[in-house]
Write a protein that holds these residues in place. Sequence first.
Motif, PDB file in Angstrom:
ATOM      1  N   ALA A 177      -3.522   0.500   2.320  1.00  0.00           N
ATOM      2  CA  ALA A 177      -3.971   0.053   0.991  1.00  0.00           C
ATOM      3  C   ALA A 177      -5.006  -1.057   1.128  1.00  0.00           C
ATOM      4  O   ALA A 177      -6.012  -1.085   0.403  1.00  0.00           O
ATOM      5  N   LEU A 182      -6.810   6.555   2.794  1.00  0.00           N
ATOM      6  CA  LEU A 182      -5.893   7.560   2.271  1.00  0.00           C
ATOM      7  C   LEU A 182      -4.800   7.821   3.294  1.00  0.00           C
ATOM      8  O   LEU A 182      -5.073   8.080   4.469  1.00  0.00           O
ATOM      9  N   ALA A 227       4.821   3.639  -1.930  1.00  0.00           N
ATOM     10  CA  ALA A 227       3.445   3.633  -2.437  1.00  0.00           C
ATOM     11  C   ALA A 227       3.323   2.776  -3.694  1.00  0.00           C
ATOM     12  O   ALA A 227       2.337   2.053  -3.882  1.00  0.00           O
ATOM     13  N   ARG A 228       4.349   2.834  -4.533  1.00  0.00           N
ATOM     14  CA  ARG A 228       4.345   2.025  -5.756  1.00  0.00           C
ATOM     15  C   ARG A 228       4.326   0.534  -5.413  1.00  0.00           C
ATOM     16  O   ARG A 228       3.602  -0.253  -6.034  1.00  0.00           O
ATOM     17  N   ALA A 232      -0.654   1.836  -2.150  1.00  0.00           N
ATOM     18  CA  ALA A 232      -1.355   2.784  -1.286  1.00  0.00           C
ATOM     19  C   ALA A 232      -1.651   4.085  -2.031  1.00  0.00           C
ATOM     20  O   ALA A 232      -0.918   4.504  -2.923  1.00  0.00           O
ATOM     21  N   ARG A 233      -2.737   4.711  -1.633  1.00  0.00           N
ATOM     22  CA  ARG A 233      -3.084   6.046  -2.121  1.00  0.00           C
ATOM     23  C   ARG A 233      -2.498   7.045  -1.134  1.00  0.00           C
ATOM     24  O   ARG A 233      -2.821   7.019   0.062  1.00  0.00           O
ATOM     25  N   HIS A 235      -1.018  11.117  -0.112  1.00  0.00           N
ATOM     26  CA  HIS A 235      -1.185  12.561  -0.284  1.00  0.00           C
ATOM     27  C   HIS A 235      -0.053  13.255   0.451  1.00  0.00           C
ATOM     28  O   HIS A 235       0.172  12.999   1.642  1.00  0.00           O
ATOM     29  N   ARG A 252       2.980   9.947 -10.958  1.00  0.00           N
ATOM     30  CA  ARG A 252       1.629   9.878 -11.531  1.00  0.00           C
ATOM     31  C   ARG A 252       1.659   9.219 -12.900  1.00  0.00           C
ATOM     32  O   ARG A 252       0.776   8.417 -13.236  1.00  0.00           O
ATOM     33  N   VAL A 256       1.175   5.748  -9.909  1.00  0.00           N
ATOM     34  CA  VAL A 256       1.080   5.884  -8.461  1.00  0.00           C
ATOM     35  C   VAL A 256      -0.071   6.841  -8.130  1.00  0.00           C
ATOM     36  O   VAL A 256      -0.229   7.895  -8.752  1.00  0.00           O
ATOM     37  N   GLN A 257      -0.870   6.463  -7.148  1.00  0.00           N
ATOM     38  CA  GLN A 257      -1.990   7.304  -6.723  1.00  0.00           C
ATOM     39  C   GLN A 257      -1.468   8.341  -5.718  1.00  0.00           C
ATOM     40  O   GLN A 257      -1.347   8.049  -4.535  1.00  0.00           O
ATOM     41  N   VAL A 258      -1.136   9.514  -6.206  1.00  0.00           N
ATOM     42  CA  VAL A 258      -0.556  10.526  -5.339  1.00  0.00           C
ATOM     43  C   VAL A 258      -1.148  11.895  -5.650  1.00  0.00           C
ATOM     44  O   VAL A 258      -1.315  12.266  -6.815  1.00  0.00           O
ATOM     45  N   THR A 259      -1.490  12.616  -4.602  1.00  0.00           N
ATOM     46  CA  THR A 259      -1.908  14.005  -4.693  1.00  0.00           C
ATOM     47  C   THR A 259      -1.029  14.821  -3.753  1.00  0.00           C
ATOM     48  O   THR A 259      -0.263  14.277  -2.957  1.00  0.00           O
TER      49      THR A 259
END
Length: 450
Positions: A177, A182, A227-228, A232-233, A235, A252, A256-259
């Motif tokens: 982060a 990523l 991640a929260r 951090a982003r 995947h 999401r 949270v930045q998550v894919t």
Amino acid sequence: MQQPTAVIRSRRVVLPDGERPADVLVRDGRIEQIAAHGSLLVGDAQLTDLGETVLLPGLVDTHVHVNEPGRTEWEGFATATRAAAAGGVTTIIDMPLNSIPPTTTVAGLDAKRQTADGQTWVDLGFWGGAVPDNTGELEALHRAGVFGFKSFLAPSGVDEFPHLDRDQLEPALAEQARIGALAIIHAEDPAVLSAAPQVPGTHYRDFLNSRPDDAETAAVAHLLDTARRTGARVHILHVSSAAVLPLLARARADGVQVTAETCPHYLTLAAEEVPDGDTAFKCCPPIRDESNRDRLWAALANGEFIGIVSDHSPSTPDLKLLERFGGSGDFAAAWGGIASLQLGLAAIWTEARRRGHTLTEVARWMAGGPAELVGLTGTKGAIAVGCDADLVAFDPDAEFAVDPAGLHHRNPVTPYAGRKLTGVVRTTWLRGRVVDTAGQPFGQQILRTR
């Protein structure tokens, strides 16, 4: 090398906003103009008229295990990228493990880059690895151009790439982060795996029971919490269990930045059809049942996955313990990985068409979405002005039966052997040049630019 100007014409050009007849003008390796069908005649431009054959953007596969150097008998840059080009894939991002050394230091990255130089038929980028004790290396690797960092939350299968335990994950994500990287994660929980029944043998159902859905959901839940906290982003790699989808949706919604991604084998194969002893089907996480597959397709259609990528992870036939090669067929002991780099487009199109999806959707899932994941939008993954002229002539109606002898990857072992698929790649262009897999490679190495 300056390339001649070319016009590629088709009545079925798959653009980001849909399919239509068009002329595509290529100059110096990039798409300069997209015009009405039949309208472009530019001086001495070379004209390729595809008629009704579809023109697709070159696919972007961000999950490929090339394994070279160190385990080149499993796969290598030449064989993997030749297979990619034959399957309509024009950009791959190499995973940091199964090679020796792994890409966990700048020296490891340099070793890969030097080995790959001059032997790739498509463009090539690299992931770094985040493992215990290399947090201090991450910033230098990121500056050197890796596209992000892969970590395992359970044992990876190779000793030189250990997994991050619960105490190690948070500082690794916090550092990623901080540097704006990523984090890409193999999410299975080791405690759940240890508690699951481990029954060796040839029965696929026993192997499936050893890697339950709970292993994915527990790992993803912990990852999302971390991640929260860290910002951090993240995947999620190769989602096989649809049970993780509600967790991703809630995260999401919480910011949270998550894919997440899924793979052709989870979308086209099902546990019910895996023959006992056929360890070509073994992968981790595993191929699950038909109802789970249907839920993955629904999520894909709803935009819950950023893309479909191969997780091409081959090995030598002896490590797969295949019965037809004299092996035991023991799913518990066999190497877990599926080789499908050359077949992903046809496999997905065969099933997507059956379910009523379009080639525009397939292009978004297999080209545009993966390009977006790694920051290559505007360069790769679309037929659009300014993008590299990475293009594929694709016959969507042609059928073929998969013959392993016709595959380019080093060890032609595949669960698709004998399967009838629809959709044939007729020509692949990389930056406007036709890729001839019998000729000289001209793929380039690409680095992260943002």
